[in-house]
Design a protein around this motif. Sequence first.
Motif, PDB file in Angstrom:
ATOM      1  N   ASP A 329       0.833  -1.211   0.000  1.00 20.74           N
ATOM      2  CA  ASP A 329       0.000   0.000   0.000  1.00 20.74           C
ATOM      3  C   ASP A 329       0.863   1.255   0.000  1.00 20.74           C
ATOM      4  OD1 ASP A 329      -2.339  -1.400  -0.086  1.00 20.74           O
ATOM      5  OD2 ASP A 329      -2.714  -1.322   2.078  1.00 20.74           O
ATOM      6  N   ASP A 330       1.948   1.236   0.791  1.00 20.01           N
ATOM      7  CA  ASP A 330       2.841   2.404   0.823  1.00 20.01           C
ATOM      8  C   ASP A 330       3.511   2.614  -0.537  1.00 20.01           C
ATOM      9  OD1 ASP A 330       2.275   2.929   3.450  1.00 20.01           O
ATOM     10  OD2 ASP A 330       4.039   1.909   4.248  1.00 20.01           O
ATOM     11  N   LEU A 331       3.966   1.522  -1.129  1.00 18.60           N
ATOM     12  CA  LEU A 331       4.672   1.645  -2.399  1.00 18.60           C
ATOM     13  C   LEU A 331       3.758   2.094  -3.522  1.00 18.60           C
ATOM     14  CD1 LEU A 331       6.950  -1.534  -2.271  1.00 18.60           C
ATOM     15  CD2 LEU A 331       7.446   0.787  -1.509  1.00 18.60           C
ATOM     16  N   LEU A 332       2.503   1.663  -3.480  1.00 14.02           N
ATOM     17  CA  LEU A 332       1.551   2.090  -4.502  1.00 14.02           C
ATOM     18  C   LEU A 332       1.054   3.510  -4.254  1.00 14.02           C
ATOM     19  CD1 LEU A 332      -0.582  -1.162  -4.974  1.00 14.02           C
ATOM     20  CD2 LEU A 332       1.445  -0.400  -6.226  1.00 14.02           C
ATOM     21  N   GLY A 333       1.356   4.052  -3.072  1.00 14.88           N
ATOM     22  CA  GLY A 333       0.968   5.414  -2.729  1.00 14.88           C
ATOM     23  C   GLY A 333       2.088   6.399  -2.993  1.00 14.88           C
ATOM     24  N   THR A 334       2.188   7.415  -2.125  1.00 17.70           N
ATOM     25  CA  THR A 334       3.140   8.503  -2.348  1.00 17.70           C
ATOM     26  C   THR A 334       4.591   8.067  -2.185  1.00 17.70           C
ATOM     27  OG1 THR A 334       2.892   9.166  -0.029  1.00 17.70           O
ATOM     28  CG2 THR A 334       1.468  10.244  -1.651  1.00 17.70           C
ATOM     29  N   VAL A 335       4.843   7.031  -1.380  1.00 16.72           N
ATOM     30  CA  VAL A 335       6.220   6.585  -1.161  1.00 16.72           C
ATOM     31  C   VAL A 335       6.899   6.195  -2.473  1.00 16.72           C
ATOM     32  CG1 VAL A 335       7.634   4.777  -0.099  1.00 16.72           C
ATOM     33  CG2 VAL A 335       5.795   5.839   1.212  1.00 16.72           C
ATOM     34  N   GLY A 336       6.145   5.611  -3.376  1.00 21.48           N
ATOM     35  CA  GLY A 336       6.741   5.113  -4.610  1.00 21.48           C
ATOM     36  C   GLY A 336       6.831   6.107  -5.743  1.00 21.48           C
TER      37      GLY A 336
END
Length: 431
Positions: A329-336
């Motif tokens: 979820d983090d990677l598919l969000g702003t983190v990625g």
Amino acid sequence: MRILHTSDWHLGRTLHGVDLLEHQAAHLDHLVELTRTERVDAVVVAGDVYDRAIPPVDAVSLLSDAVTRLAEHAHVVVTPGNHDSAVRLGFGDRVMRPGVHLRARLADVGSPVVLAPRRGSGTGDAPLLVYALPYLDPDTARHALADDAGSAGADHGAAPRAGGARTPLARSHEAVMGAAMRRVGADLARRRAQDPAARAVVVGHAFVVGGLASESERDIRVGGVDAVPAATFGGWGIDYVALGHLHGPQRVTVPDVSRETAGHGSGSATVARYSGSPLAFSFSELHQRKSTALVDLDPLGAGGDPDAAVELVPAPVPRRLAEVTGTLDDLLGTVGEQYVDDWLRVVVTDPVRPTELYARVRARFPHALQVTHRPPRVAEREVVTAVGPGRDPLDVARDFVEHVAGHAPSAAEVAVLREAFELALAEERSA
């Protein structure tokens, strides 16, 4: 004299299945422009021009074009590395256009390419002696260089055999490189006696002690030994050692060594450096800053500094190599967001492996090269379980799935495993 030191082009190589030829062509364009704008006298390529002995046709065409364009602005000296075929790379050395020198024969070791400055840039008339050594495979070179066997690295003095044949050198990289450098030192001493201002460069492809390796270099160990002591290059009066093989740009410290055969300044400092590869070929090279070495050699007779001055010119980066870690979820969000255009190694840390993990990651990161699920684990002592012939293979498979995925397999997954085992047993019985 100004030289451009480069190596390890590995034309024809891929990065986790991605064709790199377009990016390699862009780097060669960069080298041609650098040679022109920096008024380079000689370009030296220290091996591994191709990635394999029989390169693809496109790689051969790319090399032909690059060498032709480089030769319009400077002398070009090319040697094979452990990836190249010396025979195939050097087939045309005697018919190559003026200014291009392919040095692939062991018989030429100790015989320099003698280059005069191509431009009047205040460097005088002092020649540049380029001792270009092909990759010295111990199994071959120990015989070809055996006439130098009376010095260090030989087998017990290497007394002549019946009929005048000499005992081969010791089967090691140290022995064959030592023999090559004895030839170089003897030739340089003769030439410096006639012209003390001559500058000397050795081009070699080897793993020198003190260098930092990456995962993408091919293992060249012979008899468990792969390294050449840095002192092998010291004390001969060499100004610069242009090394290839290691993919990270780095300097290697050459200790001062006093040798009676040194061409000038016995024990004088020798600068040795790996130029590194122009592109990253594995994630172990993630933090390397790729570059090309621009080396200025002042003429000794003109009061110049006897040390080589080296400037590292950054190589163009076609696409950044990066690693990102986090929950899906983090990677598919702003983190990625900042990694979308990178060649990427993705580590997903969800406790349970997400469904359609690879497809979802690739949809977000089109240039992802590695996707790994690494669930967090509670620190605990590792338990090693012996798997004997009496153990139910289905239980072994269950334990393996739990170890890898971080959770026990579902009932549906167990059913699939059971069916697979039963089919395998049925085929074995019918065989």
